[in-house]
Design a protein around this motif. Sequence first.
Motif, mmCIF file in Angstrom:
data_model
loop_
_atom_site.group_PDB
_atom_site.id
_atom_site.type_symbol
_atom_site.label_atom_id
_atom_site.label_comp_id
_atom_site.label_asym_id
_atom_site.label_seq_id
_atom_site.Cartn_x
_atom_site.Cartn_y
_atom_site.Cartn_z
ATOM 1 N N PRO A 174 9.513 25.200 -12.616
ATOM 2 C CA PRO A 174 9.545 26.273 -11.610
ATOM 3 C C PRO A 174 8.175 26.633 -11.047
ATOM 4 C CG PRO A 174 10.976 26.819 -13.443
ATOM 5 C CD PRO A 174 10.258 25.563 -13.842
ATOM 6 N N LEU A 175 7.141 26.575 -11.875
ATOM 7 C CA LEU A 175 5.787 26.871 -11.391
ATOM 8 C C LEU A 175 5.361 25.867 -10.339
ATOM 9 C CD1 LEU A 175 2.985 28.260 -11.543
ATOM 10 C CD2 LEU A 175 2.440 26.656 -13.388
ATOM 11 N N GLN A 176 5.551 24.583 -10.618
ATOM 12 C CA GLN A 176 5.119 23.548 -9.687
ATOM 13 C C GLN A 176 5.995 23.511 -8.434
ATOM 14 O OE1 GLN A 176 2.275 22.480 -10.155
ATOM 15 N NE2 GLN A 176 1.990 22.923 -12.334
ATOM 16 N N VAL A 177 7.249 23.882 -8.571
ATOM 17 C CA VAL A 177 8.109 24.020 -7.393
ATOM 18 C C VAL A 177 7.572 25.120 -6.491
ATOM 19 C CG1 VAL A 177 10.419 24.674 -6.601
ATOM 20 C CG2 VAL A 177 10.165 23.091 -8.522
ATOM 21 N N ALA A 178 7.145 26.237 -7.088
ATOM 22 C CA ALA A 178 6.568 27.336 -6.310
ATOM 23 C C ALA A 178 5.271 26.910 -5.632
ATOM 24 C CB ALA A 178 6.316 28.541 -7.218
ATOM 25 N N VAL A 179 4.458 26.114 -6.328
ATOM 26 C CA VAL A 179 3.218 25.605 -5.730
ATOM 27 C C VAL A 179 3.540 24.729 -4.533
ATOM 28 C CG1 VAL A 179 1.259 24.053 -6.081
ATOM 29 C CG2 VAL A 179 1.823 25.753 -7.830
ATOM 30 N N ALA A 180 4.494 23.820 -4.682
ATOM 31 C CA ALA A 180 4.859 22.928 -3.578
ATOM 32 C C ALA A 180 5.359 23.715 -2.374
ATOM 33 C CB ALA A 180 5.914 21.926 -4.040
ATOM 34 N N GLU A 181 6.143 24.750 -2.615
ATOM 35 C CA GLU A 181 6.651 25.582 -1.520
ATOM 36 C C GLU A 181 5.517 26.302 -0.797
ATOM 37 O OE1 GLU A 181 9.421 28.089 -3.505
ATOM 38 O OE2 GLU A 181 11.043 26.585 -3.480
ATOM 39 N N THR A 182 4.536 26.764 -1.548
ATOM 40 C CA THR A 182 3.386 27.436 -0.943
ATOM 41 C C THR A 182 2.549 26.464 -0.126
ATOM 42 O OG1 THR A 182 3.316 29.070 -2.724
ATOM 43 C CG2 THR A 182 1.316 28.792 -1.440
ATOM 44 N N VAL A 183 2.366 25.258 -0.646
ATOM 45 C CA VAL A 183 1.635 24.233 0.103
ATOM 46 C C VAL A 183 2.337 23.954 1.427
ATOM 47 C CG1 VAL A 183 0.973 21.795 0.135
ATOM 48 C CG2 VAL A 183 0.564 23.179 -1.915
ATOM 49 N N ARG A 184 3.655 23.798 1.397
ATOM 50 C CA ARG A 184 4.410 23.558 2.631
ATOM 51 C C ARG A 184 4.222 24.703 3.628
ATOM 52 N NH1 ARG A 184 8.414 22.179 -1.229
ATOM 53 N NH2 ARG A 184 8.753 19.911 -1.349
ATOM 54 N N GLU A 185 4.313 25.927 3.131
ATOM 55 C CA GLU A 185 4.225 27.090 4.007
ATOM 56 C C GLU A 185 2.844 27.230 4.643
ATOM 57 O OE1 GLU A 185 4.012 31.929 3.688
ATOM 58 O OE2 GLU A 185 5.046 30.825 2.093
ATOM 59 N N LEU A 186 1.807 27.168 3.830
ATOM 60 C CA LEU A 186 0.449 27.423 4.337
ATOM 61 C C LEU A 186 -0.068 26.282 5.197
ATOM 62 C CD1 LEU A 186 -1.536 29.901 3.777
ATOM 63 C CD2 LEU A 186 0.585 29.846 2.467
ATOM 64 N N THR A 187 0.263 25.056 4.835
ATOM 65 C CA THR A 187 -0.226 23.918 5.615
ATOM 66 C C THR A 187 0.657 23.633 6.815
ATOM 67 O OG1 THR A 187 1.025 22.271 4.339
ATOM 68 C CG2 THR A 187 -1.197 22.834 3.559
ATOM 69 N N GLY A 188 1.918 24.054 6.745
ATOM 70 C CA GLY A 188 2.861 23.726 7.804
ATOM 71 C C GLY A 188 3.260 22.269 7.796
ATOM 72 N N ALA A 189 3.102 21.611 6.652
ATOM 73 C CA ALA A 189 3.380 20.176 6.559
ATOM 74 C C ALA A 189 4.208 19.876 5.315
ATOM 75 C CB ALA A 189 2.076 19.389 6.512
ATOM 76 N N GLU A 190 5.033 18.848 5.418
ATOM 77 C CA GLU A 190 5.775 18.361 4.273
ATOM 78 C C GLU A 190 4.907 17.353 3.535
ATOM 79 O OE1 GLU A 190 8.757 17.933 1.509
ATOM 80 O OE2 GLU A 190 8.715 19.353 3.191
ATOM 81 N N PRO A 191 4.597 17.566 2.260
ATOM 82 C CA PRO A 191 3.772 16.600 1.523
ATOM 83 C C PRO A 191 4.374 15.200 1.589
ATOM 84 C CG PRO A 191 3.997 18.622 0.259
ATOM 85 C CD PRO A 191 4.937 18.737 1.425
ATOM 86 N N SER A 192 3.523 14.222 1.882
ATOM 87 C CA SER A 192 3.993 12.844 2.008
ATOM 88 C C SER A 192 3.911 12.089 0.687
ATOM 89 C CB SER A 192 3.178 12.104 3.065
ATOM 90 O OG SER A 192 1.798 12.133 2.755
#
Length: 331
Positions: A174-192
Amino acid sequence: MSVHLAPPSTNSVSAALADAPIVAHVVRDGFVESVHHGTAVVTAPDGSVELEIGDSSGAVFPRSSSKPLQALAMVRSGLATDGHLLSLACASHSGEDFHVEGAREILAGAGLTEADLQNTPDYPYDESARIGWIASGRPRQSIAQNCSGKHASMLATCVVNGWDLATYRDPAHPLQVAVAETVRELTGAEPSAVAVDGCGAPIHAVPLRALARSFGRLAAATEGPEAKITRAIRDFPEYLGGTHRDVTALIRGVDGLVAKDGAEAVYAVGLPDGRGIAVKVADGTSRARSVLLAAVLRRIGVGSEDVLAVLEHQPVLGHGQPVGSVVAVGV
């Protein structure tokens, strides 16, 4: 038996690397000995590209430049740390005594010990601290490694939420899922891509311009968890880096700026007006990273001569004496 490895496909190489222009010369006694290729981008407050050297649409691993975003996910998930300890949560610290004690304080506050850390054991990053550590007979330890503040904070976030401690580095946690969601939101990009960072935690590949955009958004925040992160970094930059680190000098020297350096020659900066900056040296050599960033800052009129001089100070040595330097070109 010989093993032949096929060369990597061009399609597998990020656009930020494959065709990156020369951005720095290594000059020895007036002779250009080596060159570094790289990419740099400045994003406007609305996220559009304002300045670009090379192709900033290519994905890169931000490495430790991601740490403020990771810490933001922790704060959003209930981490109550603030001030110098929150800056340490964002840090690639030098392993000085105050860094190590800060990481221990985070752990103790969550009822944990150094034994709970899962980041890679290492010696302190700072040369003097490393020499002292080794001279005292201590082995490589997770608490001394530069990511211990982040990992201690990740564990503390798990304690707040009742999440499993043993698997906190798993991308499905759950922690890393939250990190991934924050990365998506702040960067505006889907991690490749998602990979294992040097410390053992997941790291997400995003376009260089998206990394810049995320730092602009962080730096412009005036309230909420984002502002809490940036306030901690600005108030306690020595905890983010260290006594002798250029990232510490940069944050101290430019009002309202936030920044984070990363391995493989990445640097990300946010300005209080919402502009973001990100640079990546294609070969991953750190000696050209701060020089490239200084050239970009100089071009957009940010930073005093004293601050820029710290970033530009990358001497080339001959017989232990300066005989040249790493200099930016084409920026």
